[in-house]
Design a protein around this motif. Structure first.
Motif, PDB file in Angstrom:
ATOM      1  N   PHE A 203      31.025  19.205 -16.181  1.00  0.00           N
ATOM      2  CA  PHE A 203      31.849  19.081 -17.135  1.00  0.00           C
ATOM      3  C   PHE A 203      32.200  18.701 -18.304  1.00  0.00           C
ATOM      4  CE2 PHE A 203      36.543  17.226 -18.500  1.00  0.00           C
ATOM      5  CZ  PHE A 203      36.952  18.245 -18.188  1.00  0.00           C
ATOM      6  N   VAL A 204      31.166  17.847 -18.951  1.00  0.00           N
ATOM      7  CA  VAL A 204      31.042  17.631 -20.071  1.00  0.00           C
ATOM      8  C   VAL A 204      29.759  18.412 -20.798  1.00  0.00           C
ATOM      9  CG1 VAL A 204      30.026  16.731 -21.728  1.00  0.00           C
ATOM     10  CG2 VAL A 204      31.454  15.246 -20.023  1.00  0.00           C
ATOM     11  N   HIS A 205      28.684  19.632 -20.453  1.00  0.00           N
ATOM     12  CA  HIS A 205      27.958  19.859 -20.534  1.00  0.00           C
ATOM     13  C   HIS A 205      27.401  21.455 -20.276  1.00  0.00           C
ATOM     14  CE1 HIS A 205      26.614  15.889 -22.040  1.00  0.00           C
ATOM     15  NE2 HIS A 205      26.309  15.956 -20.541  1.00  0.00           N
ATOM     16  N   GLY A 206      28.898  21.699 -19.713  1.00  0.00           N
ATOM     17  CA  GLY A 206      28.554  22.879 -18.381  1.00  0.00           C
ATOM     18  C   GLY A 206      28.916  24.224 -19.922  1.00  0.00           C
ATOM     19  N   LYS A 218      27.929  30.480 -18.215  1.00  0.00           N
ATOM     20  CA  LYS A 218      28.034  28.434 -18.156  1.00  0.00           C
ATOM     21  C   LYS A 218      27.360  28.146 -17.755  1.00  0.00           C
ATOM     22  CE  LYS A 218      29.439  29.321 -13.794  1.00  0.00           C
ATOM     23  NZ  LYS A 218      29.899  28.572 -12.161  1.00  0.00           N
ATOM     24  N   VAL A 219      26.431  27.133 -18.037  1.00  0.00           N
ATOM     25  CA  VAL A 219      25.496  25.961 -17.493  1.00  0.00           C
ATOM     26  C   VAL A 219      25.062  25.439 -16.247  1.00  0.00           C
ATOM     27  CG1 VAL A 219      23.860  24.083 -18.552  1.00  0.00           C
ATOM     28  CG2 VAL A 219      24.937  25.975 -19.931  1.00  0.00           C
ATOM     29  N   ASP A 220      24.408  25.343 -15.291  1.00  0.00           N
ATOM     30  CA  ASP A 220      25.104  24.894 -14.102  1.00  0.00           C
ATOM     31  C   ASP A 220      23.947  23.821 -13.824  1.00  0.00           C
ATOM     32  OD1 ASP A 220      27.064  25.532 -12.328  1.00  0.00           O
ATOM     33  OD2 ASP A 220      26.332  27.023 -11.214  1.00  0.00           O
ATOM     34  N   HIS A 221      24.355  22.863 -13.889  1.00  0.00           N
ATOM     35  CA  HIS A 221      23.000  21.336 -13.478  1.00  0.00           C
ATOM     36  C   HIS A 221      23.282  21.074 -12.380  1.00  0.00           C
ATOM     37  CE1 HIS A 221      23.385  20.845 -18.271  1.00  0.00           C
ATOM     38  NE2 HIS A 221      24.084  21.066 -18.163  1.00  0.00           N
ATOM     39  N   THR A 222      22.036  20.742 -11.983  1.00  0.00           N
ATOM     40  CA  THR A 222      21.736  20.249 -10.726  1.00  0.00           C
ATOM     41  C   THR A 222      20.785  19.365 -10.468  1.00  0.00           C
ATOM     42  OG1 THR A 222      21.542  22.784  -9.737  1.00  0.00           O
ATOM     43  CG2 THR A 222      20.595  20.743  -8.758  1.00  0.00           C
TER      44      THR A 222
END
Ligand code: FES
Ligand SMILES: [Fe+2]
Length: 379
Positions: A203-206, A218-222
């Protein structure tokens, strides 16, 4: 390959400069501060903290540093050893940081009492008698590592329970690229909770900072966090973030695009970021937090990279990471502290993080979320 990396890094850096912050930073007013501070735990957990960089205390010099709601005189004797004293002279409370270094001793500016490196007064220039035993200034446990002057703070004056010298020997062979510094109106526990707060990442770092990318990429974080156990490791936690760039429409990953971060927490006072991507490997940021007062701390970032790292890639990666942090800061400087957070299971191990963090407070209930309360919020 180095030329391609340079070109890509330069393009990204140039585009990033064009991007405007999504929101501007609003400094809290006194009213905000009073509202926010209410539920937060003690502003001064126990641990090693960065007082200042080694380079800022030259041989034969003394400076004043603020931390933990107090002031310190930090000086380096002619023997090269750094000492940290309480700033007020035990005689009539003059500020010792306004004094001067003589040999390895610190001389008070008011009546010239001379304090040795162990804090004991060794000489009173106008008295024939030996200085009284009680003429002693409080000294603080200090270590110089990674180009920093670290001090051990403990609310009950207990001795250090771990030693930062055991970590990051590789930094001695890395290039150092200076540091940035900022005063933030936040509590340092919020940095720690950030890593366990899985729900905020996309949500914040996408988005990347590169403008015009937001409609397509978009950036997907795992993310994942683990907590150290046992006497040797309980002050440590490890957090990994694999950030994969994806096409926004299809959700498909873009080959070889993205990066990963390994973040290690060393008690409450500092984190070490290790950033890896196709552009550069092992870019290292030592991020330190020095609490000054309630909801007020100094954050310093010290940048290192292995020898041979492409400088343009390093600059781009560090600026992208700083931009992501900036987005967190906008939230942290406006938030309160939820003592009983209302969580869903996808929120991440925030309660475990609080349990881990509670070891750094002298009052064990300070900022601690009990098992029973956890069951309640999950019910
Ligand atoms: S106040 Fe320091 S010597 Fe008098
Ligand atoms: Fe974050």
């Amino acid at each position: 390959m180095p030329v391609i990396i340079t070109i890509i890094s330069l393009i990204f850096t140039f585009l990033s400069k064009l991007s405007k912050p999504k929101k501007s930073r609003i400094r809290p007013t006194e009213f905000d501060h009073n509202l926010r501070v209410e539920n937060y735990p003690s502003p001064f957990p126990n641990g090693w903290f960065n007082l200042t960089s080694s380079a800022s205390v030259k041989k034969g010099k003394v400076i004043q540093v603020e931390a933990f709601g107090q002031k310190f005189a930090v000086f380096r004797g002619e023997n090269g050893i750094v000492k940290v004293f309480d700033v007020f002279c035990p005689h009539l409370n003059a500020n010792l940081a306004d004094g001067f270094v003589k040999g390895n001793n610190l001389v008070c500016p008011f009546h010239g009492w001379e304090f040795k490196q162990d804090g004991q007064c060794g000489h009173i220039p106008y008295s024939k008698d030996e200085p009284p035993k009680a003429a002693k200034v409080k000294t603080w446990e200090v270590l110089e590592v990674w180009g920093l002057i670290l001090v051990w703070y403990h609310a009950e004056d207990k001795a250090p329970s771990w030693n930062p010298e055991n970590y990051l020997p590789e930094l001695a062979n890395y290039n150092s690229h200076g540091n940035t510094s900022d005063i933030l109106n936040i509590h340092l526990q919020d940095f720690a909770e950030n890593g366990a707060d899985y729900g905020h990442f996309n949500f914040v770092h996408g988005l990347m900072t590169v403008p015009f990318s937001e409609n397509h990429i978009k950036v997907d974080h795992t993310v994942n966090i683990n907590f150290g156990e046992g006497d040797d490791e309980k002050h440590l936690a490890w957090f990994t973030d694999v950030a994969q760039l994806c096409w926004k429409k299809s959700g498909k990953p873009i080959k070889d695009a993205g990066g990963d971060a390994l973040v290690r927490y060393f008690g409450p006072g500092f984190l070490i970021f290790r950033l890896n991507s196709k552009l550069a490997k092992d870019i290292t940021v030592v991020k330190t937090f020095t609490p000054i007062g309630p909801l007020k701390l100094r954050m310093d970032d010290y940048i290192f990279s292995p020898k041979g790292t492409n400088p343009f890639a390093r600059r781009y990666i560090v600026s992208e990471a700083a931009a992501q942090f900036h987005d967190d800061i906008l939230i942290w400087e406006r938030k309160g502290f939820a003592k009983k957070p209302l969580l869903v299971k996808e929120d991440g191990p925030i309660i475990q993080m609080r349990n881990w963090y509670s070891q750094f407070y002298s009052d064990p209930d300070n900022g601690f979320k009990s098992e029973e309360e956890e069951k309640l919020v999950k019910a």
